[in-house]
Write a protein that holds these residues in place. Structure first.
Motif, PDB file in Angstrom:
ATOM      1  N   GLN A  60      51.856  24.489  48.983  1.00 21.55           N
ATOM      2  CA  GLN A  60      52.914  24.441  47.486  1.00 21.55           C
ATOM      3  C   GLN A  60      51.725  24.660  46.612  1.00 21.55           C
ATOM      4  OE1 GLN A  60      52.796  19.902  47.919  1.00 21.55           O
ATOM      5  NE2 GLN A  60      55.001  19.777  48.196  1.00 21.55           N
ATOM      6  N   LEU A  61      49.985  24.536  46.029  1.00 24.81           N
ATOM      7  CA  LEU A  61      49.612  25.276  46.066  1.00 24.81           C
ATOM      8  C   LEU A  61      49.175  26.681  45.527  1.00 24.81           C
ATOM      9  CD1 LEU A  61      46.583  22.611  45.558  1.00 24.81           C
ATOM     10  CD2 LEU A  61      48.093  22.326  43.663  1.00 24.81           C
ATOM     11  N   GLU A  62      49.497  26.816  46.397  1.00 24.40           N
ATOM     12  CA  GLU A  62      49.335  28.405  47.006  1.00 24.40           C
ATOM     13  C   GLU A  62      50.458  29.242  45.997  1.00 24.40           C
ATOM     14  OE1 GLU A  62      50.124  31.511  49.705  1.00 24.40           O
ATOM     15  OE2 GLU A  62      48.220  29.690  49.959  1.00 24.40           O
ATOM     16  N   LEU A  63      51.873  28.297  46.279  1.00 26.27           N
ATOM     17  CA  LEU A  63      53.174  28.884  45.614  1.00 26.27           C
ATOM     18  C   LEU A  63      53.179  28.773  44.732  1.00 26.27           C
ATOM     19  CD1 LEU A  63      56.144  26.639  47.396  1.00 26.27           C
ATOM     20  CD2 LEU A  63      55.718  29.869  46.794  1.00 26.27           C
ATOM     21  N   ILE A  64      52.411  26.830  43.257  1.00 24.76           N
ATOM     22  CA  ILE A  64      52.322  27.845  42.236  1.00 24.76           C
ATOM     23  C   ILE A  64      51.440  28.194  41.682  1.00 24.76           C
ATOM     24  CG2 ILE A  64      51.629  25.675  40.057  1.00 24.76           C
ATOM     25  CD1 ILE A  64      52.344  23.772  42.768  1.00 24.76           C
ATOM     26  N   THR A  65      49.864  28.849  41.702  1.00 28.45           N
ATOM     27  CA  THR A  65      49.364  29.290  41.463  1.00 28.45           C
ATOM     28  C   THR A  65      49.618  31.154  41.685  1.00 28.45           C
ATOM     29  OG1 THR A  65      48.017  29.426  43.366  1.00 28.45           O
ATOM     30  CG2 THR A  65      47.040  28.375  42.103  1.00 28.45           C
ATOM     31  N   GLY A  66      50.306  31.518  42.739  1.00 29.25           N
ATOM     32  CA  GLY A  66      50.835  32.781  42.581  1.00 29.25           C
ATOM     33  C   GLY A  66      52.051  32.760  41.549  1.00 29.25           C
ATOM     34  N   LYS A  67      52.657  31.711  41.330  1.00 30.77           N
ATOM     35  CA  LYS A  67      53.085  31.914  39.311  1.00 30.77           C
ATOM     36  C   LYS A  67      52.444  32.626  38.455  1.00 30.77           C
ATOM     37  CE  LYS A  67      57.483  31.372  41.854  1.00 30.77           C
ATOM     38  NZ  LYS A  67      57.975  32.321  41.893  1.00 30.77           N
ATOM     39  N   ALA A  68      51.357  32.395  38.352  1.00 34.64           N
ATOM     40  CA  ALA A  68      50.214  32.096  36.919  1.00 34.64           C
ATOM     41  C   ALA A  68      50.179  33.963  36.695  1.00 34.64           C
ATOM     42  CB  ALA A  68      49.035  31.455  37.377  1.00 34.64           C
ATOM     43  N   GLN A  69      50.108  34.162  35.536  1.00 36.64           N
ATOM     44  CA  GLN A  69      48.916  35.620  35.255  1.00 36.64           C
ATOM     45  C   GLN A  69      47.775  35.235  34.606  1.00 36.64           C
ATOM     46  OE1 GLN A  69      50.630  38.130  36.931  1.00 36.64           O
ATOM     47  NE2 GLN A  69      52.450  37.007  38.160  1.00 36.64           N
ATOM     48  N   LEU A  70      47.054  35.720  34.449  1.00 38.08           N
ATOM     49  CA  LEU A  70      46.026  35.960  34.217  1.00 38.08           C
ATOM     50  C   LEU A  70      46.413  37.078  32.891  1.00 38.08           C
ATOM     51  CD1 LEU A  70      42.959  35.137  33.757  1.00 38.08           C
ATOM     52  CD2 LEU A  70      42.335  37.379  34.661  1.00 38.08           C
ATOM     53  N   THR A  71      46.193  35.719  31.963  1.00 42.47           N
ATOM     54  CA  THR A  71      46.521  36.145  30.070  1.00 42.47           C
ATOM     55  C   THR A  71      44.827  36.352  28.887  1.00 42.47           C
ATOM     56  OG1 THR A  71      48.677  35.959  30.695  1.00 42.47           O
ATOM     57  CG2 THR A  71      47.622  36.267  28.415  1.00 42.47           C
TER      58      THR A  71
END
Length: 188
Positions: free
Chosen positions: A18-29
């Motif tokens: 689940q953490l992998e799914l969540i962090t996979g949606k995050a973009q570094l800005t």
């Protein structure tokens, strides 16, 4: 991503997948000092997690006076969430006080996590409540004298005073920059 994962785990018991799914949606800005995360007059389009740096929430009064309402630093969610959620035009700015690194989620990605991650809605609700609390005006009571307000600011935010422009601190405290300089000289 470790900071985001640690943050998420304080709000929910997520499995590694689940953490992998969540962090996979995050973009570094990355935001440079003085750049905006979101602006008044626009609909907020993203939710961010502050990895590095400090942002401030601010607005302008009807007389054009700039008022700093809050500071948001590392390991915190940053968003004009009520307007983000309602898809409404914002009346305030979220501006970088320092160079910042954020992990950001677009509206589509943020919303899609509700369908993809069991327990996301409960964790999201808790995160948003903390975000809203941090963004709510917590400046010292104006009936206090300016020195007391500054001392309370130092107690609540000991690391911020050396990281953000004094003009923002003065605005947050409801004093002029000259008054703040005078206060700082007298308490040293």
């Amino acid at each position: 991503m470790k900071e985001l994962i640690d943050y998420l785990l304080t709000f929910g018991d997520f499995k590694p997948c689940q953490l992998e799914l969540i962090t996979g949606k995050a973009q570094l800005t990355e935001l440079r000092k003085d750049e905006y995360f979101s602006k008044a007059g626009q609909v907020p389009r993203q939710v961010g997690f502050v990895v590095e740096g400090v942002l401030r929430g601010c607005y302008y009064t009807h007389t054009g006076e700039e008022v700093t309402r809050c500071f948001i630093s590392e390991n915190s969610l940053v968003a004009d969430y009520l307007n983000f959620e309602a898809n409404l035009v914002s009346s305030e700015y979220l501006q970088a006080c320092t160079d910042c690194k954020l992990l950001t989620f677009s509206r589509l990605d943020w919303d899609s996590l509700s369908e993809l991650v069991e327990g996301w809605d409960i964790a999201k609700y808790k995160m948003v409540q903390v975000c809203l609390y941090q963004k709510s005006r917590k400046a010292p009571v104006i009936s206090q004298d300016a020195t007391t307000r500054y001392l309370e600011f130092l107690e609540r935010h000991p690391l911020l005073v050396n990281r953000v422009p004094l003009a923002y601190v003065a605005s947050y405290l409801g004093v002029t920059q000259q008054s703040l300089s005078r206060i700082r000289r007298t308490i040293r």
